[in-house]
Design a protein around this motif. Structure first.
Motif, PDB file in Angstrom:
ATOM      1  N   ASP A 256      14.107  17.090  58.855  1.00 29.83           N
ATOM      2  CA  ASP A 256      15.513  16.890  58.491  1.00 29.83           C
ATOM      3  C   ASP A 256      16.360  18.133  58.709  1.00 29.83           C
ATOM      4  O   ASP A 256      17.566  18.110  58.460  1.00 29.83           O
ATOM      5  N   GLU A 257      15.743  19.218  59.127  1.00 29.95           N
ATOM      6  CA  GLU A 257      16.498  20.458  59.333  1.00 29.95           C
ATOM      7  C   GLU A 257      17.237  20.390  60.660  1.00 29.95           C
ATOM      8  O   GLU A 257      16.628  20.282  61.723  1.00 29.95           O
ATOM      9  N   MET A 258      18.560  20.478  60.589  1.00 26.83           N
ATOM     10  CA  MET A 258      19.387  20.413  61.790  1.00 26.83           C
ATOM     11  C   MET A 258      19.749  21.821  62.246  1.00 26.83           C
ATOM     12  O   MET A 258      20.086  22.678  61.430  1.00 26.83           O
ATOM     13  N   PHE A 259      19.626  22.039  63.556  1.00 26.70           N
ATOM     14  CA  PHE A 259      20.006  23.312  64.165  1.00 26.70           C
ATOM     15  C   PHE A 259      21.002  23.022  65.281  1.00 26.70           C
ATOM     16  O   PHE A 259      20.721  22.186  66.144  1.00 26.70           O
TER      17      PHE A 259
ATOM     18  N   ASP B 299      14.859  29.222  66.737  1.00 30.90           N
ATOM     19  CA  ASP B 299      14.699  28.993  65.292  1.00 30.90           C
ATOM     20  C   ASP B 299      14.180  27.580  65.030  1.00 30.90           C
ATOM     21  O   ASP B 299      13.325  27.375  64.159  1.00 30.90           O
ATOM     22  N   ALA B 300      14.714  26.609  65.756  1.00 29.02           N
ATOM     23  CA  ALA B 300      14.310  25.208  65.551  1.00 29.02           C
ATOM     24  C   ALA B 300      12.839  25.017  65.933  1.00 29.02           C
ATOM     25  O   ALA B 300      12.086  24.335  65.234  1.00 29.02           O
ATOM     26  N   LEU B 301      12.431  25.616  67.037  1.00 31.02           N
ATOM     27  CA  LEU B 301      11.039  25.484  67.466  1.00 31.02           C
ATOM     28  C   LEU B 301      10.094  26.144  66.468  1.00 31.02           C
ATOM     29  O   LEU B 301       9.024  25.609  66.157  1.00 31.02           O
TER      30      LEU B 301
ATOM     31  N   GLN C 265       9.725  23.863  63.493  1.00 27.09           N
ATOM     32  CA  GLN C 265       8.856  22.724  63.808  1.00 27.09           C
ATOM     33  C   GLN C 265       7.387  23.154  63.863  1.00 27.09           C
ATOM     34  O   GLN C 265       6.501  22.464  63.346  1.00 27.09           O
ATOM     35  N   ALA C 266       7.143  24.307  64.476  1.00 32.22           N
ATOM     36  CA  ALA C 266       5.756  24.795  64.592  1.00 32.22           C
ATOM     37  C   ALA C 266       5.163  25.079  63.212  1.00 32.22           C
ATOM     38  O   ALA C 266       3.994  24.760  62.942  1.00 32.22           O
ATOM     39  N   LEU C 267       5.966  25.652  62.307  1.00 27.72           N
ATOM     40  CA  LEU C 267       5.470  25.977  60.965  1.00 27.72           C
ATOM     41  C   LEU C 267       5.178  24.716  60.160  1.00 27.72           C
ATOM     42  O   LEU C 267       4.264  24.689  59.334  1.00 27.72           O
TER      43      LEU C 267
END
Lengths: 199, 199
Positions: free
Chosen positions: A178-181, A189-191, A194-196
């Motif tokens: 749900d985190e929007m970038f 930052d978005a990747l 997602q990786a974490l």
């Protein structure tokens, strides 16, 4: 969703930067990418804007083209300022929807972006889109016919409505859960987010 | 000019990020920084906007506060969402002009930004500004009196007009020579450009 969502508009110059960067960066991060082509036009219209803010705001517009030159140099990407901006990405977006899940999906999106922002072609022209499909070994006639069907048109309308419902106000936009970038500057930052989430 | 110019507005949240980052990054790059406080208000007004686009554009506004949380976490900066936004940076900007070239100039700017974005104080209140100056060992009464003079008011008007004349449309904005960079996300690029020009 076990993948990052990449929402973009084929007419958006900052979406071009992300389109050309995301496959390599996502592979390095071990993250899967789901492309989500949509149309910014209805979202801008809902703000009362008839075209891109880069056209409506003169000073910002002038800056953006210099910024694009520098950004493309920094990332090693080809760049030619489009002679028409913003270009109509409607047909390209419908064709991309037809390609969802197909082997040619991502390559098609990249080629359309290059046509618009590296070789200054009219991506609203069915001949240009057909040539890109042919270059990928796809039956362009059949795909473009399907792209013009009512089913495909309403699928794209639904996609763009979903963008608005999720709070998207520009492109590119990424979702890690749900985190929007927003913006090519947030791709890394978005990747990472997602990786974490899925390590 | 043998320095990078850092144009900012005390009410601008992305200017806060750059204010807290620029001294360390510039020192590491061997680049001198010239602070250029100005007012975004007249520039927004010239666009027909009566307040910040983060207030006018609801979806973008919602996003910005989440983005600030994440960016501050990423950079290790304190953060509290201001209970009033955007705050009036007029008095702080005039005081900063009074401090131009003084030893307390940069520390004052940092403290005002922290007051606004880390401890949620009204930076338009002369008592808050006076306490910051006192904390820096400066005679706040005399400085604030000078900041209220006609000379200082017209200096700030001239500064803001100069911003508009140079094509500034938002904050923070950096100049390395004539190269303009907009936004905290371009701070590193701007410093690199300045370092390469003067190596």
């Amino acid at each position: 969703m076990d993948a990052i969502e990449f929402w973009f508009d084929f007419g958006s110059n900052y979406s071009y930067l992300s389109m050309m960067r995301i496959r390599g960066l996502a592979a390095a991060a071990g993250v899967r990418v789901v492309p989500r082509p949509f149309l910014l036009g209805p979202i801008f219209k809902a703000q009362g804007w008839e075209t891109s803010p880069f056209v409506l705001q003169e000073a910002k517009g002038r800056y953006v083209w210099r910024d694009m030159e520098r950004q493309c140099a920094k990332y090693g990407l080809r760049w030619r300022r489009p002679s028409v901006f913003p270009r109509n990405g409607l047909l390209a977006a419908r064709v991309a929807l037809q390609g969802e899940g197909a082997a040619w999906e991502f390559a098609f999106c990249e080629q359309v972006m290059l046509a618009n922002f590296a070789i200054d072609r009219d991506i609203g022209d069915a001949a240009v889109i057909g040539a890109i499909l042919a270059g990928l070994g796809v039956d362009g006639g059949a795909v473009i016919e399907a792209a013009r069907s009512e089913a495909c048109k309403s699928a794209l309308r639904a996609r763009s409505a979903a963008a608005q419902a999720r709070g998207i106000f520009g492109a590119p936009t990424f979702f890690a859960g749900d985190e929007m970038f927003w913006g090519n500057d947030r791709l890394e930052d978005a990747l990472l987010e997602q990786a974490l989430r899925h390590r």
